[in-house]
Design an enzyme around this catalytic site. Structure first.
Site, PDB file in Angstrom:
ATOM      1  CB  ALA A 108      -0.839   0.038   1.246  1.00  0.00           C
TER       2      ALA A 108
ATOM      3  N   GLY B 188       0.241  -5.744   0.192  1.00  0.00           N
ATOM      4  CA  GLY B 188      -0.369  -5.479  -1.021  1.00  0.00           C
ATOM      5  C   GLY B 188       0.295  -6.108  -2.290  1.00  0.00           C
TER       6      GLY B 188
ATOM      7  CD  GLU C  67      -3.214  -8.598   0.279  1.00  0.00           C
ATOM      8  OE1 GLU C  67      -2.961  -7.654   0.685  1.00  0.00           O
ATOM      9  OE2 GLU C  67      -4.011  -9.306   0.936  1.00  0.00           O
TER      10      GLU C  67
ATOM     11  CD  GLU D 195      -0.663  -6.689   4.770  1.00  0.00           C
ATOM     12  OE1 GLU D 195       0.022  -7.596   5.327  1.00  0.00           O
ATOM     13  OE2 GLU D 195      -0.617  -6.572   3.448  1.00  0.00           O
TER      14      GLU D 195
END
Ligand SMILES: NC(=O)c1ccc[n+]([C@@H]2O[C@H](COP(=O)([O-])OP(=O)(O)OC[C@H]3O[C@@H](n4cnc5c(N)ncnc54)[C@H](O)[C@@H]3O)[C@@H](O)[C@H]2O)c1
Length: 696
Positions: free
Chosen positions: A61, A102, A105, A125
């Site tokens: 992120a 992210g 991911e 996270e």
């Protein structure tokens, strides 16, 4: 452009290009969507490679978007990953350097992954009190297996790609250029998959003999260590949902858990600490491009408790240190203590004997100031007496080279006075380390009236090199941390005379989450230190109301652990604090003597009076500009005073309680016995009225 689109012989290459770590901010997400659409439309394209430029695939992120509407704006990361997964043309992620959060991911959404050794792979996270909210808890177990994935997700730990070679995460581990390898791989799979479907992690089965049992076992072990953080448990819940009820159910549940975690005070506190650490290094009127002075040679004056630890910090970072003392014995003692400290680390297996010798070799002992002429940074850690500091700084002014930074580790003296002993007050700064200086993360950087901006910028950079959390403080008695702790201790002592006992107060604040209550702490540090400070107070501010109960204790010679007894009793060689009947009787007798009727004091009152005393003084410090932001104060308390991390520091805690409630409580205590200690900071009243907090 946050994303580049190029083609290479029938393969589209979508390259994230958002330095420093290709964060997945809105423009990057849009760029990926555009790239996918373009590749889809182009009949000449048979496959897609997704990669990152520079030194990351993607770090996840975009932290500048945190807590902003942009983070939730479509296309969200989940949307992008769905689009990658649904692409009619095979998508190959080319992973190098860093694939985290992210970023990982996103890679898990691709049909294939080609990696190279040396890449850092993680879903961190949980460290911000969250869970991977874009499918990580569902796809990683399907990629690398339940156990390995659960460990990575719950710990947030980084695993190097080479350790994952055969894990199922990578379809190919390349040795050379990852892009070239991914292009070749993409061409092969384009041919192989032609006309058919592409593999998706969501369709993979999780192979585990007793998944439900394993998950329950993990939940129990995690619960024991994660307390009071809810995120690790939620990670397990989300993984479990996918394992037992299928991918789609798991994905929806993961989203639900993520949204719930974002709202928790624990996650807010962790994010506050994460951003607070970064914000602390930014000084409002010192631009980030301020040129810094080169620091290649350091000198430390005084090889006592602090000087030795301070020297260790620098040599640990590879910086050579000249260590100066007045007498050979003191120098030898100092060096022996440093060596002993390193030897303990060697015994624990955390340092090799060679590294120990390398570090010791970086220290040059000396008795002569002339040897310091080449030092770029000189840190003074001699006795805490202005006269001694004067001698040292006058001498430094004579011998230090022009541009050398002259730092003092003073904890109580006026830095401006110290600077005035030199003809170069702009070069003088405070570097207030905490004991043990080689261990404690906190460094208060004390900015004198004349401290030059480039000196501050340089010291902040040096602090990073020696892995400290540096917070800038203006000049005042006690700086940020000790000035606040004085009010906290004052309340603790008042509560003793009003009816509480040391073990009760320590117990209450330790259950609140402090590493150590005020009395155990004081016994550890030495009660004589506080006594000396109070004596100074009585002389300088005779009007200030202080309980004399601690003085009584000190008069009996109970200085704490070092004398075998303080507020508590200690058995030889045992640091366990045992309540002392003698001291407790002394406290009760003292109350009688001053005519105070002892009453039952509840844990809530104990915690509020201690913590709100910190908050009130913190508000004054903020209003006076001694600290430039509330998060700086919180960083001081989180890294130097054992304030519970999940509460985010005193100022964030006050915001969580609500300043309206905080102010009301302060007003209530102000109307009680010893209420004169509560001069409510105008900033508290002002913010409470405005319905705001210290952190906005
Ligand atoms: N001890 C702590 O917890 C702590 C924490 C933060 C800051 N400080 C500050 O650090 C400084 C040092 O404290 P300490 O606890 O290490 O004291 P200490 O007594 O353990 O060490 C001081 C050392 O300085 C040496 N010294 C004295 N005069 C000197 C001179 N003119 N030139 C060279 N060396 C000289 C002494 O021989 C001694 O080894 C003080 O300013 C203190 O306020 C201490």
């Amino acid at each position: 452009m946050a994303v580049d689109y190029t083609t290479r012989d029938g393969v589209a290459v979508i390259t994230l290009n958002n330095p420093p770590v290709n964060g997945l901010g809105l423009s990057t997400r849009i760029g990926i969507m555009d790239g996918l659409a373009r590749a889809e439309r182009d009949p000449a394209i048979s496959a897609i490679v997704l990669t990152g430029s520079g030194t990351a695939f993607s770090g996840g992120a975009d932290i500048t978007e945190f807590n902003t509407p942009k983070a939730l704006q479509e296309p969200t990361l989940a949307t992008v990953i769905r689009a990658v997964e649904a692409s009619a043309k095979p998508v190959v992620a080319a992973i190098h350097s860093v694939a985290m959060g992210g970023g990982l991911e996103l890679a898990l959404g691709a049909h294939y992954r080609v990696g190279v050794p040396g890449a850092q792979i993680a879903l961190p996270e949980v460290k911000l009190g969250l869970l991977p909210g874009a499918g990580g808890t569902q796809r990683l177990p399907r990629a690398i297996g339940l156990e390995a994935a659960l460990n990575m997700i719950v710990s947030g730990a980084t695993v190097m790609s080479e350790k994952l070679t055969d894990s199922g995460l990578f379809d190919e581990m390349a040795e050379g250029d990852v892009l070239e390898a991914a292009l070749a791989f993409a061409r092969r799979v384009a041919e192989k998959d032609a006309g058919g479907t592409h593999p998706r992690l969501r369709d993979r089965k999780i192979q585990h003999e007793n998944a439900a049992g394993f998950i329950q076992f993990s939940r129990n072990s995690v619960a024991a260590v994660a307390k009071p953080f809810p995120a690790p448990g939620k990670c397990i819940d989300a993984i479990e949902a996918g394992v037992l009820k299928g991918f789609d159910h798991g994905l929806a549940f993961e989203r639900e858990c993520f949204l719930a975690l974002v709202q928790t005070p624990e996650s807010r506190a962790l994010r506050h600490a994460f951003f607070g650490e970064r914000a602390a290094s930014k000084i409002p009127d010192v631009p980030s491009d301020t040129p810094v002075r080169a620091i290649k040679q350091v000198a430390v004056i005084g090889a006592g408790t602090m000087g030795g630890g301070i020297a260790m910090n620098f040599v640990n970072a590879g910086l050579p240190v000249m260590l100066l003392e007045t007498k050979p014995e003191a120098l030898e003692r100092g060096l022996a203590t440093i060596r002993k400290n390193y030897e303990t680390t060697v015994k624990k297996g955390k340092l090799t004997q060679e590294a120990l010798e390398t570090r010791m070799a970086l220290i040059t002992p000396t008795l002569s100031y002339d040897d310091l002429a080449g030092a770029d940074l000189i840190v003074e850690a001699v006795f805490e007496e202005l006269g001694v500091k004067e001698q040292v700084f006058r001498r430094l002014d004579e011998i230090a080279k022009p541009g050398a930074i002259l730092a003092s580790n003073t904890s109580t003296l006026d830095l401006n006075k110290i600077a005035a002993f030199t003809t170069r007050p702009g070069d003088v700064v405070g570097m207030h380390f905490f004991s043990p200086a080689n261990v404690m993360k906190l460094l208060e950087v004390v900015r004198g009236e004349h401290t030059a901006k480039d000196v501050l910028a340089t010291v902040m950079q040096v602090a990073k090199r020696i892995k400290k959390t540096a917070v800038v403080s203006g000049v005042c008695d006690g700086f940020i941390g000790n000035r606040m702790i004085e009010q906290y201790i004052r309340q603790a002592l008042f509560m003793l005379e009003e009816g509480a006992l040391p073990a009760q107060i320590d117990g209450a604040i330790e259950r609140f989450g402090f590493a150590m209550g005020p009395f155990r702490m004081s016994d550890l540090a030495g009660n004589d230190i506080g006594w000396a400070i109070r004596k100074r107070r009585y002389a300088e501010q005779p009007g200030m109301h202080y309980s004399r109960i601690a003085d009584r204790l000190c008069e009996t010679g109970r200085f704490g652990q070092k004398t075998g007894g303080g507020w508590y009793d200690y058995r030889p060689g045992d640091r366990t604090a045992r309540p002392s009947a003698l001291v407790d009787e002394m406290i009760v007798a003292y109350s009688g003597e001053i005519g105070c009727a002892r009453r039952e004091i509840g844990d809530d009152e104990i915690v509020e009076r201690l913590v709100f005393a910190l908050v009130n003084e913190g508000a004054k410090i903020l209003a006076e500009g001694i600290a430039s932001k509330a998060s700086d104060i919180d960083m001081v308390y989180l890294t130097g005073y054992g304030f519970p991390l999940w509460r985010g520091g005193p100022m964030l805690h006050a915001d969580t309680v609500g300043l309206y409630n905080v102010e009301r409580a302060m007003a209530r205590y102000a109307s009680q016995q010893n209420g004169d200690a509560w001069e409510i900071a105008p900033l508290v009243t002002e913010l409470a009225k405005a319905g705001r907090g210290f952190n906005g």
